[in-house]
Write a protein that holds these residues in place. Structure first.
Motif, PDB file in Angstrom:
ATOM      1  N   SER A  44       0.727  -1.191   0.172  1.00 59.17           N
ATOM      2  CA  SER A  44       0.056   0.068  -0.008  1.00 59.17           C
ATOM      3  C   SER A  44       1.035   1.325  -0.071  1.00 59.17           C
ATOM      4  CB  SER A  44      -0.893  -0.015   1.122  1.00 59.17           C
ATOM      5  OG  SER A  44      -0.210   0.286   2.412  1.00 59.17           O
ATOM      6  N   ARG A  45       0.377   2.385  -0.756  1.00 61.05           N
ATOM      7  CA  ARG A  45       1.117   3.527  -0.712  1.00 61.05           C
ATOM      8  C   ARG A  45       1.254   4.041   0.779  1.00 61.05           C
ATOM      9  NH1 ARG A  45       0.944   1.212  -4.515  1.00 61.05           N
ATOM     10  NH2 ARG A  45       0.585   1.795  -7.054  1.00 61.05           N
ATOM     11  N   GLU A  46       0.389   3.994   1.317  1.00 62.99           N
ATOM     12  CA  GLU A  46       0.379   4.447   2.830  1.00 62.99           C
ATOM     13  C   GLU A  46       1.494   3.708   3.578  1.00 62.99           C
ATOM     14  OE1 GLU A  46      -2.871   5.469   6.254  1.00 62.99           O
ATOM     15  OE2 GLU A  46      -3.259   4.097   4.836  1.00 62.99           O
ATOM     16  N   ASP A  47       1.530   2.554   3.612  1.00 61.70           N
ATOM     17  CA  ASP A  47       2.570   1.623   4.369  1.00 61.70           C
ATOM     18  C   ASP A  47       3.975   2.077   3.747  1.00 61.70           C
ATOM     19  OD1 ASP A  47       0.951   0.178   6.109  1.00 61.70           O
ATOM     20  OD2 ASP A  47       0.836  -1.398   4.753  1.00 61.70           O
ATOM     21  N   LEU A  48       4.110   2.213   2.443  1.00 60.14           N
ATOM     22  CA  LEU A  48       5.223   2.833   1.822  1.00 60.14           C
ATOM     23  C   LEU A  48       5.623   4.116   2.658  1.00 60.14           C
ATOM     24  CD1 LEU A  48       7.569   1.558   0.014  1.00 60.14           C
ATOM     25  CD2 LEU A  48       6.470   2.943  -1.777  1.00 60.14           C
ATOM     26  N   SER A  49       4.792   4.898   2.537  1.00 60.63           N
ATOM     27  CA  SER A  49       5.323   6.286   3.050  1.00 60.63           C
ATOM     28  C   SER A  49       5.545   6.346   4.448  1.00 60.63           C
ATOM     29  CB  SER A  49       3.910   7.285   2.589  1.00 60.63           C
ATOM     30  OG  SER A  49       2.898   6.944   3.203  1.00 60.63           O
ATOM     31  N   ASN A  50       4.665   5.377   5.273  1.00 64.12           N
ATOM     32  CA  ASN A  50       4.928   5.303   6.537  1.00 64.12           C
ATOM     33  C   ASN A  50       6.274   4.645   6.960  1.00 64.12           C
ATOM     34  OD1 ASN A  50       2.517   6.373   7.128  1.00 64.12           O
ATOM     35  ND2 ASN A  50       1.225   4.582   7.354  1.00 64.12           N
ATOM     36  N   VAL A  51       6.584   3.780   6.114  1.00 67.64           N
ATOM     37  CA  VAL A  51       8.028   3.476   6.363  1.00 67.64           C
ATOM     38  C   VAL A  51       9.234   4.329   6.259  1.00 67.64           C
ATOM     39  CG1 VAL A  51       9.862   1.545   5.587  1.00 67.64           C
ATOM     40  CG2 VAL A  51       7.557   1.032   6.074  1.00 67.64           C
ATOM     41  N   ALA A  52       8.833   5.118   5.019  1.00 68.15           N
ATOM     42  CA  ALA A  52       9.869   6.041   4.660  1.00 68.15           C
ATOM     43  C   ALA A  52       9.732   7.373   5.384  1.00 68.15           C
ATOM     44  CB  ALA A  52       9.705   6.398   3.180  1.00 68.15           C
ATOM     45  N   GLY A  53       8.660   7.584   6.228  1.00 69.90           N
ATOM     46  CA  GLY A  53       8.743   8.833   7.089  1.00 69.90           C
ATOM     47  C   GLY A  53       8.469   9.926   6.294  1.00 69.90           C
ATOM     48  N   THR A  54       7.547   9.969   5.324  1.00 66.36           N
ATOM     49  CA  THR A  54       7.168  11.220   4.434  1.00 66.36           C
ATOM     50  C   THR A  54       5.698  10.952   4.178  1.00 66.36           C
ATOM     51  OG1 THR A  54       7.643  12.190   2.378  1.00 66.36           O
ATOM     52  CG2 THR A  54       7.382   9.774   2.398  1.00 66.36           C
ATOM     53  N   SER A  55       5.169  12.114   3.669  1.00 63.20           N
ATOM     54  CA  SER A  55       3.796  12.059   3.335  1.00 63.20           C
ATOM     55  C   SER A  55       3.346  11.275   2.304  1.00 63.20           C
ATOM     56  CB  SER A  55       3.308  13.598   2.981  1.00 63.20           C
ATOM     57  OG  SER A  55       3.999  14.095   1.728  1.00 63.20           O
ATOM     58  N   LEU A  56       1.888  10.930   2.166  1.00 60.70           N
ATOM     59  CA  LEU A  56       1.509   9.955   1.219  1.00 60.70           C
ATOM     60  C   LEU A  56       1.768  10.700  -0.247  1.00 60.70           C
ATOM     61  CD1 LEU A  56       0.227   7.473   0.284  1.00 60.70           C
ATOM     62  CD2 LEU A  56      -2.082   8.579   0.812  1.00 60.70           C
ATOM     63  N   GLU A  57       1.735  11.881  -0.358  1.00 59.93           N
ATOM     64  CA  GLU A  57       1.635  12.748  -1.873  1.00 59.93           C
ATOM     65  C   GLU A  57       2.954  12.692  -2.152  1.00 59.93           C
ATOM     66  OE1 GLU A  57       0.264  13.691   1.208  1.00 59.93           O
ATOM     67  OE2 GLU A  57      -1.920  13.748   0.462  1.00 59.93           O
ATOM     68  N   THR A  58       3.863  12.866  -1.117  1.00 61.71           N
ATOM     69  CA  THR A  58       5.472  12.717  -1.552  1.00 61.71           C
ATOM     70  C   THR A  58       5.849  11.317  -2.040  1.00 61.71           C
ATOM     71  OG1 THR A  58       5.956  14.752  -0.120  1.00 61.71           O
ATOM     72  CG2 THR A  58       7.763  13.455  -0.559  1.00 61.71           C
ATOM     73  N   ALA A  59       5.591  10.425  -1.375  1.00 58.91           N
ATOM     74  CA  ALA A  59       5.707   8.918  -1.612  1.00 58.91           C
ATOM     75  C   ALA A  59       5.391   8.706  -3.034  1.00 58.91           C
ATOM     76  CB  ALA A  59       5.160   7.995  -0.723  1.00 58.91           C
ATOM     77  N   GLY A  61      -1.952  -1.894  -8.548  1.00 53.56           N
ATOM     78  CA  GLY A  61      -1.779  -2.034  -6.983  1.00 53.56           C
ATOM     79  C   GLY A  61      -0.428  -2.882  -6.709  1.00 53.56           C
ATOM     80  N   LYS A  62       0.190  -3.333  -7.846  1.00 54.07           N
ATOM     81  CA  LYS A  62       1.708  -3.984  -7.498  1.00 54.07           C
ATOM     82  C   LYS A  62       2.803  -3.181  -7.923  1.00 54.07           C
ATOM     83  CE  LYS A  62       0.138  -8.651  -7.233  1.00 54.07           C
ATOM     84  NZ  LYS A  62       0.303 -10.289  -7.784  1.00 54.07           N
ATOM     85  N   ILE A  63       3.849  -3.048  -7.304  1.00 58.02           N
ATOM     86  CA  ILE A  63       5.029  -2.463  -7.774  1.00 58.02           C
ATOM     87  C   ILE A  63       6.163  -3.657  -8.130  1.00 58.02           C
ATOM     88  CG2 ILE A  63       7.083  -1.164  -6.833  1.00 58.02           C
ATOM     89  CD1 ILE A  63       5.239   0.188  -4.822  1.00 58.02           C
ATOM     90  N   THR A  64       6.664  -3.547  -9.250  1.00 55.52           N
ATOM     91  CA  THR A  64       7.669  -4.486  -9.662  1.00 55.52           C
ATOM     92  C   THR A  64       9.018  -3.823  -9.716  1.00 55.52           C
ATOM     93  OG1 THR A  64       6.050  -5.617 -11.003  1.00 55.52           O
ATOM     94  CG2 THR A  64       8.255  -6.170 -11.532  1.00 55.52           C
ATOM     95  N   ILE A  65      10.057  -4.408  -8.903  1.00 56.45           N
ATOM     96  CA  ILE A  65      11.348  -3.547  -9.142  1.00 56.45           C
ATOM     97  C   ILE A  65      12.044  -4.122 -10.525  1.00 56.45           C
ATOM     98  CG2 ILE A  65      13.774  -3.625  -8.267  1.00 56.45           C
ATOM     99  CD1 ILE A  65      12.481  -3.795  -5.392  1.00 56.45           C
ATOM    100  N   LEU A  66      12.283  -3.199 -11.379  1.00 59.01           N
ATOM    101  CA  LEU A  66      12.856  -3.397 -12.746  1.00 59.01           C
ATOM    102  C   LEU A  66      14.266  -3.488 -12.539  1.00 59.01           C
ATOM    103  CD1 LEU A  66      10.787  -1.163 -14.960  1.00 59.01           C
ATOM    104  CD2 LEU A  66      10.238  -3.845 -14.503  1.00 59.01           C
TER     105      LEU A  66
END
Length: 352
Positions: free
Chosen positions: A304-319, A337-342
């Motif tokens: 989730s974009r929210e979990d990612l931003s919460n791990v990074a310690g930044t706002s959802l919009e910035t993430a 909804g999936k992120i694939t690392i290229l």
């Protein structure tokens, strides 16, 4: 073959004791006084030291004091061997750090049992246990003998938690040690505006909630399921029995559970000094490392974009904006909804 240093000024006792130890398949190094004993302790690096107290040139207390000040001998098991049986001598030896005390005359069995007991405890502390229930079972089994410790194996409750369910809340008093059987759990802190900062992510076989149990304080963070989970609950009293009734088990268990302290310190530094791009790449790699830990080879991650931003310690919009930049740079792909690392290597370089 274990090596034992025997420091004894009486020739007959030294030779007879050395013979007993050699017949028990120990390698024996002898010293006729304390000064020679200290020299041989540093040169030979024995697995255990047996030392008389009343000796010329340097007594046993002085030997123990000197060896305890040197890193390569400070943790070597040390057994006093003496004809003195006064209670004050026992107390003085133990207060100085002796592991055991054998009075003369002694029989072969008494001596060998004391040695085997001390060597077994050293092996217990040196052994690497897996950080899961299997490792805990093995640890308790190796410690042996204490029936109260076995309660830990008999009183386990397993609970199921749905995604986003609360495991415990900041400020609550801890009642259990938690071990994850299935799923992922996040621990986090919440500010006055309701914004989360994810402190850590735990996977199958990880423990959580132990820091506050050890400190006997209220939870300093909250925990919630990131997906459907099954968690083993070890009651607080059984956990305390484990760490308080056996010193060797306590030392090893605390070591087993303290692996994330350094990681938390590093996270705080990164939040304070790293750029947003570095923190987002770090967060992506953190989620990816959990896939690797689970044995999942794919670079596809449902985050989730929210979990990612919460791990990074930044706002959802910035993430979201940073993820869009990463997508444009062909570092990641975002679809359904999936992120694939290229480009994993380039993402790692960006983190550094």
């Amino acid at each position: 073959m274990k090596k034992i240093l025997l420091i004894e000024d009486n020739t007959e006792i030294r030779e007879n004791t050395a013979e007993i130890l050699e017949l028990a398949d120990y390698q024996v190094v002898t010293a006729e006084n304390g000064r020679v004993g200290v020299e041989k302790a540093h040169a030979e690096k024995p697995d255990l030291i047996i030392c008389d107290i009343m000796m010329p040139i340097m007594d046993g207390y002085s030997v123990l004091h000197l060896l305890s000040k040197t890193p390569d001998t400070a943790n070597t098991p040390f057994i006093f061997l003496t004809a003195k049986a006064d209670r004050s001598d026992f107390r003085k030896g133990m207060e100085m750090g002796a592991d055991d005390y054998i009075t003369k005359p002694f029989d072969d069995v008494e001596l060998l049992n004391a040695i085997e007991s001390r060597l077994k405890k050293v092996e217990l502390l040196q052994k690497n246990y897996t950080q899961d229930l299997g490792g805990l079972d093995e640890l308790i089994s190796d410690a042996g003998g204490d029936q109260e410790l076995k309660k830990l194996l008999e009183s386990r409750e397993v609970r199921s938690y749905k995604k986003k369910s609360e495991i415990y809340r900041e400020g609550d008093y801890p009642l259990y040690l938690f071990c994850i059987i299935k799923g992922k759990i996040k621990t986090f802190k919440t500010n006055d505006d309701g914004k989360e900062l994810i402190i850590n992510i735990y996977d199958k076989n990880d423990y959580l909630g132990y820091v506050d149990l050890l400190q006997e304080s209220n939870y300093t963070e909250s925990a919630a399921a990131m997906e459907d989970c099954e968690i083993c609950l070890i009651p607080k009293n059984d956990f305390y029995n484990l760490v308080h009734k056996n010193r060797q088990v306590a030392q090893k268990f605390i070591q087993l559970l303290s692996n994330n302290v350094k990681a938390n310190e590093e996270q705080l530094l990164k939040l304070a000094y790293n750029s947003v791009r570095k923190r987002i790449s770090e967060a992506l790699l953190k989620f990816h490392s959990h896939l690797v830990k689970e044995g999942t080879a794919s670079n596809n991650m449902k985050i989730s974009r929210e979990d990612l931003s919460n791990v990074a310690g930044t706002s959802l919009e910035t993430a979201i904006r940073t993820l869009s930049d990463f997508k444009d740079e062909k570092l990641i792909e975002i679809e359904s909804g999936k992120i694939t690392i290229l480009n994993l290597e380039k993402l790692k370089r960006l983190k550094n």
